[in-house]
Scaffold this motif. Structure first.
Motif, mmCIF file in Angstrom:
data_model
loop_
_atom_site.group_PDB
_atom_site.id
_atom_site.type_symbol
_atom_site.label_atom_id
_atom_site.label_comp_id
_atom_site.label_asym_id
_atom_site.label_seq_id
_atom_site.Cartn_x
_atom_site.Cartn_y
_atom_site.Cartn_z
ATOM 1 N N GLY A 94 -2.340 -2.614 -2.297
ATOM 2 C CA GLY A 94 -2.101 -3.120 -3.646
ATOM 3 C C GLY A 94 -0.886 -4.021 -3.716
ATOM 4 N N ALA A 95 0.183 -3.635 -3.013
ATOM 5 C CA ALA A 95 1.398 -4.448 -3.021
ATOM 6 C C ALA A 95 1.155 -5.808 -2.380
ATOM 7 N N LEU A 96 0.371 -5.839 -1.312
ATOM 8 C CA LEU A 96 0.079 -7.106 -0.648
ATOM 9 C C LEU A 96 -0.808 -8.003 -1.513
ATOM 10 N N LEU A 97 -1.773 -7.402 -2.188
ATOM 11 C CA LEU A 97 -2.617 -8.177 -3.094
ATOM 12 C C LEU A 97 -1.789 -8.740 -4.254
ATOM 13 N N ALA A 98 -0.872 -7.927 -4.766
ATOM 14 C CA ALA A 98 0.003 -8.406 -5.836
ATOM 15 C C ALA A 98 0.882 -9.550 -5.344
ATOM 16 N N PHE A 99 1.375 -9.440 -4.117
ATOM 17 C CA PHE A 99 2.200 -10.507 -3.543
ATOM 18 C C PHE A 99 1.412 -11.806 -3.432
ATOM 19 N N ALA A 100 0.177 -11.712 -2.927
ATOM 20 C CA ALA A 100 -0.651 -12.909 -2.784
ATOM 21 C C ALA A 100 -0.963 -13.529 -4.143
ATOM 22 N N ARG A 101 -1.213 -12.686 -5.132
ATOM 23 C CA ARG A 101 -1.504 -13.203 -6.476
ATOM 24 C C ARG A 101 -0.275 -13.871 -7.081
ATOM 25 N N ALA A 102 0.885 -13.256 -6.904
ATOM 26 C CA ALA A 102 2.113 -13.839 -7.440
ATOM 27 C C ALA A 102 2.462 -15.138 -6.727
ATOM 28 N N LEU A 103 2.182 -15.195 -5.434
ATOM 29 C CA LEU A 103 2.489 -16.392 -4.661
ATOM 30 C C LEU A 103 1.715 -17.602 -5.163
ATOM 31 N N GLY A 104 0.472 -17.382 -5.575
ATOM 32 C CA GLY A 104 -0.366 -18.508 -5.969
ATOM 33 C C GLY A 104 -0.542 -18.676 -7.462
ATOM 34 N N ASP A 105 0.246 -17.956 -8.271
ATOM 35 C CA ASP A 105 0.042 -18.060 -9.713
ATOM 36 C C ASP A 105 0.367 -19.476 -10.193
ATOM 37 N N PHE A 106 -0.430 -19.924 -11.153
ATOM 38 C CA PHE A 106 -0.256 -21.286 -11.677
ATOM 39 C C PHE A 106 -0.105 -21.304 -13.198
ATOM 40 N N GLY A 107 -1.125 -20.847 -13.900
ATOM 41 C CA GLY A 107 -1.154 -21.011 -15.350
ATOM 42 C C GLY A 107 -0.043 -20.299 -16.083
ATOM 43 N N ALA A 108 0.171 -19.018 -15.783
ATOM 44 C CA ALA A 108 1.188 -18.242 -16.494
ATOM 45 C C ALA A 108 2.589 -18.761 -16.193
ATOM 46 N N TYR A 126 -2.153 -4.428 -8.253
ATOM 47 C CA TYR A 126 -1.474 -3.286 -7.631
ATOM 48 C C TYR A 126 -1.905 -1.982 -8.281
ATOM 49 N N LEU A 127 -1.997 -1.982 -9.592
ATOM 50 C CA LEU A 127 -2.285 -0.740 -10.312
ATOM 51 C C LEU A 127 -3.629 -0.135 -9.922
ATOM 52 N N LEU A 128 -4.667 -0.951 -9.816
ATOM 53 C CA LEU A 128 -6.005 -0.427 -9.550
ATOM 54 C C LEU A 128 -6.108 0.260 -8.186
ATOM 55 N N PRO A 129 -5.721 -0.399 -7.073
ATOM 56 C CA PRO A 129 -5.793 0.308 -5.787
ATOM 57 C C PRO A 129 -4.779 1.444 -5.674
ATOM 58 N N ALA A 130 -3.617 1.313 -6.331
ATOM 59 C CA ALA A 130 -2.628 2.402 -6.287
ATOM 60 C C ALA A 130 -3.179 3.634 -6.992
ATOM 61 N N ARG A 131 -3.779 3.446 -8.137
ATOM 62 C CA ARG A 131 -4.374 4.588 -8.855
ATOM 63 C C ARG A 131 -5.478 5.230 -8.022
ATOM 64 N N ALA A 132 -6.351 4.393 -7.446
ATOM 65 C CA ALA A 132 -7.449 4.925 -6.632
ATOM 66 C C ALA A 132 -6.917 5.698 -5.429
ATOM 67 N N ALA A 133 -5.858 5.184 -4.793
ATOM 68 C CA ALA A 133 -5.301 5.849 -3.623
ATOM 69 C C ALA A 133 -4.720 7.210 -3.989
ATOM 70 N N ILE A 134 -4.060 7.295 -5.139
ATOM 71 C CA ILE A 134 -3.471 8.570 -5.566
ATOM 72 C C ILE A 134 -4.568 9.545 -5.972
ATOM 73 N N GLU A 135 -5.612 9.049 -6.628
ATOM 74 C CA GLU A 135 -6.727 9.913 -7.008
ATOM 75 C C GLU A 135 -7.445 10.473 -5.785
ATOM 76 N N ASN A 136 -7.410 9.746 -4.670
ATOM 77 C CA ASN A 136 -8.066 10.205 -3.451
ATOM 78 C C ASN A 136 -7.259 11.248 -2.689
ATOM 79 N N VAL A 137 -6.017 11.464 -3.090
ATOM 80 C CA VAL A 137 -5.219 12.518 -2.463
ATOM 81 C C VAL A 137 -5.720 13.864 -2.973
#
Length: 223
Positions: free
Chosen positions: A149-163, A104-115
């Motif tokens: 970013g929020a959707l990517l974070a959701f998909a990552r959280a949905l499939g997390d295994f090791g942590a 989430y952080l990486l695309p959110a930062r990029a989106a704000i920097e593009n404003v």
């Protein structure tokens, strides 16, 4: 379809909660990294995206060291707030959120920097305060990147295994997520159950990625 969908509903609930945590914490930090100028900014950015490159088991063990029952933070959470982390749903929400945070952080930062900063300056010249500039200019112009970013974070959280396995264990009906149910099916030699979990998780992940692509395509076409 898998015979018992309880792990899938748990995964959806955990991924939703983790995404809310990630967005709530990540948006202010993305603003700081995108607009702030201060010593150590690069180091802070590196630390915040560290979960992206750490092995999930290492990340989970680090969380155990910080939030486990034997740690000062873990004892304080249980004694002062009555919140347990290890082998609890709260623990797998925490683990999933930390693992998903960089996505989430990486695309959110990029989106704000593009404003365009000039648009924010115009709002300030018109008498808008910083909070109003953020809500009326910055976030509306960056919303597609924030959504992606929020959707990517959701998909990552949905499939997390090791942590989640390290922090929450694999307790049926309590901390057994869809990814863990797939792992159990493979270990038990139940090919049909494993294929069912694989298909279900893959369909949800593909649907999320499709929405991300639509949002990104809409952003490019609007320029």
């Amino acid at each position: 379809m898998p015979s018992d969908l309880a792990p899938f509903w748990l995964s959806l609930r955990v991924a939703t909660a983790a995404t809310l945590v990630v967005v709530g914490v990540g948006t202010p930090l993305a603003l700081v990294l995108a607009r702030g100028r201060f010593p150590g900014k690069g180091a802070l950015a590196g630390v915040l995206v560290l979960p992206l490159v750490l092995p999930p088991t290492v990340l989970g063990y680090d969380l155990l060291l910080v939030f486990g029952r034997g740690s000062p933070v873990g004892r304080w959470l249980e004694e002062a707030l009555g919140v347990g982390v290890v082998f609890r749903e709260a623990g797998i929400v925490l683990a999933s959120a930390v693992a998903a945070f960089p996505l989430y952080l990486l695309p959110a930062r990029a989106a704000i920097e593009n404003v365009e900063p000039g648009l924010e300056d115009v709002a300030r010249l018109l008498g808008r305060r910083e909070g109003s500039v953020l809500l009326s200019v910055t976030l509306p112009l960056a919303w597609r990147g924030l959504l992606a970013g929020a959707l990517l974070a959701f998909a990552r959280a949905l499939g997390d295994f090791g942590a989640t396995l390290m922090v929450g264990g694999n307790i049926p009906g309590r901390t057994r997520t869809a990814a863990l149910a797939l792992f159990d099916a493979v270990n038990a030699g139940d090919g049909a159950e494993a294929r069912g979990w694989t298909a279900l998780i893959s369909v949800v992940a593909l649907a999320v990625l499709a929405v991300v692509q639509v949002a990104q395509g809409a952003r490019r076409s609007s320029r």
